[in-house]
Design a protein around this motif. Structure first.
Motif, PDB file in Angstrom:
ATOM      1  N   ILE A  51      31.606  35.009  41.372  1.00 49.36           N
ATOM      2  CA  ILE A  51      30.788  35.961  40.613  1.00 49.36           C
ATOM      3  C   ILE A  51      31.620  37.168  40.198  1.00 49.36           C
ATOM      4  O   ILE A  51      31.559  37.626  39.051  1.00 49.36           O
ATOM      5  CB  ILE A  51      29.560  36.405  41.442  1.00 49.36           C
ATOM      6  CG1 ILE A  51      28.611  35.225  41.653  1.00 49.36           C
ATOM      7  CG2 ILE A  51      28.837  37.559  40.766  1.00 49.36           C
ATOM      8  CD1 ILE A  51      27.475  35.496  42.632  1.00 49.36           C
ATOM      9  N   ALA A  52      32.432  37.692  41.135  1.00 49.53           N
ATOM     10  CA  ALA A  52      33.262  38.862  40.848  1.00 49.53           C
ATOM     11  C   ALA A  52      34.299  38.552  39.773  1.00 49.53           C
ATOM     12  O   ALA A  52      34.546  39.371  38.872  1.00 49.53           O
ATOM     13  CB  ALA A  52      33.957  39.338  42.123  1.00 49.53           C
ATOM     14  N   GLU A  85      34.081  36.280  37.399  1.00 47.03           N
ATOM     15  CA  GLU A  85      33.415  36.109  36.113  1.00 47.03           C
ATOM     16  C   GLU A  85      32.956  37.462  35.551  1.00 47.03           C
ATOM     17  O   GLU A  85      33.002  37.692  34.339  1.00 47.03           O
ATOM     18  CB  GLU A  85      32.230  35.159  36.268  1.00 47.03           C
ATOM     19  CG  GLU A  85      31.606  34.719  34.955  1.00 47.03           C
ATOM     20  CD  GLU A  85      32.583  33.950  34.069  1.00 47.03           C
ATOM     21  OE1 GLU A  85      32.369  33.959  32.846  1.00 47.03           O
ATOM     22  OE2 GLU A  85      33.549  33.369  34.598  1.00 47.03           O
ATOM     23  N   ARG A  86      32.537  38.366  36.440  1.00 53.32           N
ATOM     24  CA  ARG A  86      32.068  39.677  36.000  1.00 53.32           C
ATOM     25  C   ARG A  86      33.204  40.511  35.389  1.00 53.32           C
ATOM     26  O   ARG A  86      33.009  41.179  34.367  1.00 53.32           O
ATOM     27  CB  ARG A  86      31.464  40.426  37.195  1.00 53.32           C
ATOM     28  CG  ARG A  86      30.925  41.819  36.833  1.00 53.32           C
ATOM     29  CD  ARG A  86      30.337  42.520  38.040  1.00 53.32           C
ATOM     30  NE  ARG A  86      31.336  42.737  39.079  1.00 53.32           N
ATOM     31  CZ  ARG A  86      31.278  42.219  40.295  1.00 53.32           C
ATOM     32  NH1 ARG A  86      30.287  41.405  40.638  1.00 53.32           N
ATOM     33  NH2 ARG A  86      32.229  42.457  41.187  1.00 53.32           N
ATOM     34  N   SER A  87      34.373  40.484  35.997  1.00 51.15           N
ATOM     35  CA  SER A  87      35.465  41.359  35.564  1.00 51.15           C
ATOM     36  C   SER A  87      36.453  40.688  34.622  1.00 51.15           C
ATOM     37  O   SER A  87      37.100  41.369  33.826  1.00 51.15           O
ATOM     38  CB  SER A  87      36.224  41.891  36.789  1.00 51.15           C
ATOM     39  OG  SER A  87      35.373  42.663  37.614  1.00 51.15           O
ATOM     40  N   ASP A  96      37.206  43.298  44.011  1.00 53.89           N
ATOM     41  CA  ASP A  96      37.899  42.885  42.790  1.00 53.89           C
ATOM     42  C   ASP A  96      39.326  42.429  43.087  1.00 53.89           C
ATOM     43  O   ASP A  96      39.828  41.481  42.468  1.00 53.89           O
ATOM     44  CB  ASP A  96      37.914  44.028  41.766  1.00 53.89           C
ATOM     45  CG  ASP A  96      36.578  44.181  41.054  1.00 53.89           C
ATOM     46  OD1 ASP A  96      35.729  43.277  41.200  1.00 53.89           O
ATOM     47  OD2 ASP A  96      36.372  45.184  40.365  1.00 53.89           O
ATOM     48  N   ARG A 111      35.993  37.593  32.483  1.00 56.87           N
ATOM     49  CA  ARG A 111      35.164  36.516  31.948  1.00 56.87           C
ATOM     50  C   ARG A 111      35.981  35.287  31.513  1.00 56.87           C
ATOM     51  O   ARG A 111      36.732  35.335  30.546  1.00 56.87           O
ATOM     52  CB  ARG A 111      34.363  37.025  30.745  1.00 56.87           C
ATOM     53  CG  ARG A 111      33.427  38.160  31.113  1.00 56.87           C
ATOM     54  CD  ARG A 111      32.604  38.619  29.913  1.00 56.87           C
ATOM     55  NE  ARG A 111      31.776  39.769  30.266  1.00 56.87           N
ATOM     56  CZ  ARG A 111      30.634  39.696  30.924  1.00 56.87           C
ATOM     57  NH1 ARG A 111      30.185  38.515  31.288  1.00 56.87           N
ATOM     58  NH2 ARG A 111      29.946  40.786  31.200  1.00 56.87           N
ATOM     59  N   GLU A 151      30.706  34.663  46.183  1.00 59.47           N
ATOM     60  CA  GLU A 151      30.858  36.075  45.797  1.00 59.47           C
ATOM     61  C   GLU A 151      32.109  36.294  44.958  1.00 59.47           C
ATOM     62  O   GLU A 151      32.092  37.066  43.993  1.00 59.47           O
ATOM     63  CB  GLU A 151      30.908  36.952  47.055  1.00 59.47           C
ATOM     64  CG  GLU A 151      29.581  37.048  47.795  1.00 59.47           C
ATOM     65  CD  GLU A 151      29.718  37.820  49.105  1.00 59.47           C
ATOM     66  OE1 GLU A 151      28.673  38.226  49.638  1.00 59.47           O
ATOM     67  OE2 GLU A 151      30.853  37.991  49.587  1.00 59.47           O
TER      68      GLU A 151
END
Length: 575
Positions: A368-369, A371-373, A347, A375, A365
């Motif tokens: 993705i990280a 966007e996950r944390s 993160d 947005r 990667e």
């Protein structure tokens, strides 16, 4: 007419400083990097910008109009430095002219190349007779300080607390030390308003994902007892008060207090509502009290942070064992060891928008990280990510390899015991390998404690962070690599324990970025630069708090006295 408060509403207002800058991306000094930076073709594709610069320079010197063209020359020079107008590097190969384009500074992660070049020199200095661990700090050059919270808070205490103006309920969010900040500031506000503080509620953070309550991390009984003569603290709202709000704490008005609010704001805006309703909530409460407040309010902060807050007994028991094991493992250096707060979790790397050597897989990667944390935060219109600029501006997390290079350059040899405080390191097997190669006596909480000992703490990031905090607190040298609440609180706590000196290496990451971007640098030059950086950290270790500084990081002079003053004012509280 208002009830009793600790400061009169007519007292001088303290000016709220601007909040510390967020770790979110800021534009660095190196802007508008060129895109790919590949080779330049021959057939008419040679850089037009280079030709323009050449013509302008020729004109300037032919007509002697230096002053007229000075601004233009300056801008061109800056662009050259940034790599946008970088002259091509020309070489001859088999009678063919080969033109290469220089990569912009910081656009390539070159630290592995530097390590390969310098490793033979490090090996030659292994098992050296002199280890920087033994002489890292020149304590004689610093004015001796001694904790004197007891004498400071004697002015804020009562043999019997006055009647309370009501109940203060706050919600602490974030990780371990963000919670610590909220708790200590809440104690100060409760004292200021003459309010009864309800044990703070911990918000379940989406990033930290730790369901721990106050008593799981801190010694609740000790906290209440230590504050008994200054602030009344209760574990929960009394039944009769809760019934007035239909037995639902959410029905209690939640005051939206702005960040970094002054003491005067609380007296003028919060106190009247507290008296009128008998209970108020402030949620969230993170960073809701200004750094610059009257000295007696600072004294209460000192009391809560350095004396009243201690970790819960299960944490203290295991943490003490871990410290003992580090000391035993460091017997060859008199029990002294180095601790490193390493921020190279996925993160953190994703948030920094920096690039390393993982290629397309790493980019995928990180996307993705992010966007996950966060947005959409990094995909907003107009947002430009410049990894090279971030690196040269010191915004990139140091890799384990870079931390090792820095320490070896400073003179810490391969016999140095090193404790690494960290979460889940991104691609740990790959990135931790060179650090272990440079420092074989490396430990983490997972190697220092047994799986059985750690089992009760797994899944609770704040409790695990408390273990890291304690081992780092008692090290001879602490290394901070990325900022944040963990090192800020730890540096202040170390100053409080070690006579006013933080004993902390706080590297100049802009300077490091330039050095790591120079894979052909000589070992002697690199080592000299690192030793200068260590000396600078030594000088800054005894820094006093500035008006806009945090008492949690700089406890002198609000929480500590010079040795002569401490001896004259020495007194104690019986906790």
């Amino acid at each position: 007419m208002h009830g009793l408060s600790r400061l009169g509403t007519g007292s001088n207002r303290s000016v709220s400083p601007s909040p510390p800058s967020s770790p979110r991306f800021r534009h660095g000094r190196y802007k508008n990097f060129a895109g790919g930076g590949g080779g330049v073709g021959r057939g008419g594709k040679q850089s037009a910008a280079n030709k323009i610069v050449f013509v302008l320079i020729s004109t300037v010197f032919r007509r002697k109009g230096v002053l007229l063209f000075a601004p233009l020359l300056y801008i061109s020079g800056m662009l050259l430095y940034m790599g946008l107008l970088g002259f091509d590097v020309v070489s001859l190969k088999n009678a063919v002219v080969v033109v290469h384009r220089r990569s912009p500074p910081g656009s390539v992660y070159r630290s592995p190349q530097l390590f390969r070049k310098l490793w033979p020199y490090m090996e030659a200095e292994s098992n050296a007779t002199h280890n920087a661990l033994m002489t890292a700090w020149n304590l004689k050059m610093h004015q001796g300080w001694k904790p004197c919270v007891n004498s400071i808070i004697s002015k804020t205490g009562f043999s019997e607390l006055p009647k309370s103006n009501g109940f203060l309920i706050i919600e602490a969010n974030g990780g371990l030390n963000q919670q610590r900040l909220s708790i200590c500031d809440a104690v100060a506000v409760a004292w200021l308003l003459n309010a009864t503080l309800v044990i703070p509620i911990f918000h379940l953070n989406s990033v930290w994902r730790d369901s721990s309550k106050f008593g799981d991390i801190f010694d609740e009984e000790f906290f209440v007892h230590a504050l008994r003569n200054h602030v009344n603290v209760v574990r929960e709202l009394p039944e009769d008060v809760l019934q007035r709000f239909d037995n639902n704490i959410s029905n209690i008005v939640n005051l939206r207090v702005k960040g970094w609010s002054s003491a005067a704001h609380y007296l003028q805006k919060v106190l009247p509502k507290l008296e009128a309703m008998g209970a108020v909530r402030i949620a969230p409460f993170s960073n809701r009290l200004a750094y610059s407040v009257p000295s007696n309010v600072q004294g209460v902060r000192c009391l809560s942070n350095f004396l009243a807050l201690r970790f819960a007994e299960p944490i203290r028991t295991l943490a003490d064992k871990m410290v003992e094991r580090m000391v035993m493992n460091s017997s060859h250096t008199g029990g002294k060891y180095v601790s490193v707060h390493l921020r190279f979790e996925m993160d953190m790397v994703a948030f920094s928008c920096c690039e390393y050597d993982g290629g397309e897989e790493e980019k995928r990667e990180m996307d993705i990280a992010r966007e996950r944390s966060w947005r959409g935060k990094f995909r907003r219109r107009g947002r430009v990510i410049r990894p090279g600029a971030n690196r040269m501006d010191g915004k990139c997390p140091l890799t384990p390899l870079e931390v090792g290079l820095m320490l070896r350059g400073m003179g810490f040899d391969n016999n140095t015991s090193v404790f690494v405080a960290a979460g889940n390191i991104y691609k740990a097997e790959k990135y931790m390998a060179p650090l272990k190669q440079m420092f074989p006596l490396l430990e983490t909480k997972d190697t220092l404690a047994t799986p059985e000992e750690l089992a009760p703490f797994k899944g609770h990031s704040s409790r695990l962070a408390a273990l890291d905090y304690t081992v780092c607190l008692h090290s001879e040298v602490f290394v901070t690599t990325q900022g944040g609440n963990f090192p800020h609180f730890l540096m202040g706590h170390r100053r409080y324990l070690f006579g006013g000196h933080a004993k902390t290496i706080k590297p100049d990451k802009r300077k490091l970025a330039l050095l790591f971007d120079s894979p052909h640098i000589r070992w002697e030059t690199f080592r000299r630069q690192m030793k200068d950086m260590l000396r600078h950290s030594d000088v800054k270790g005894g820094e006093l708090k500035k008006p806009s500084g945090s008492v949690y990081t700089f406890p002198m002079p609000d929480c500590m006295c010079k040795q002569t003053e401490a001896a004259a004012n020495e007194s104690s509280l019986s906790f």
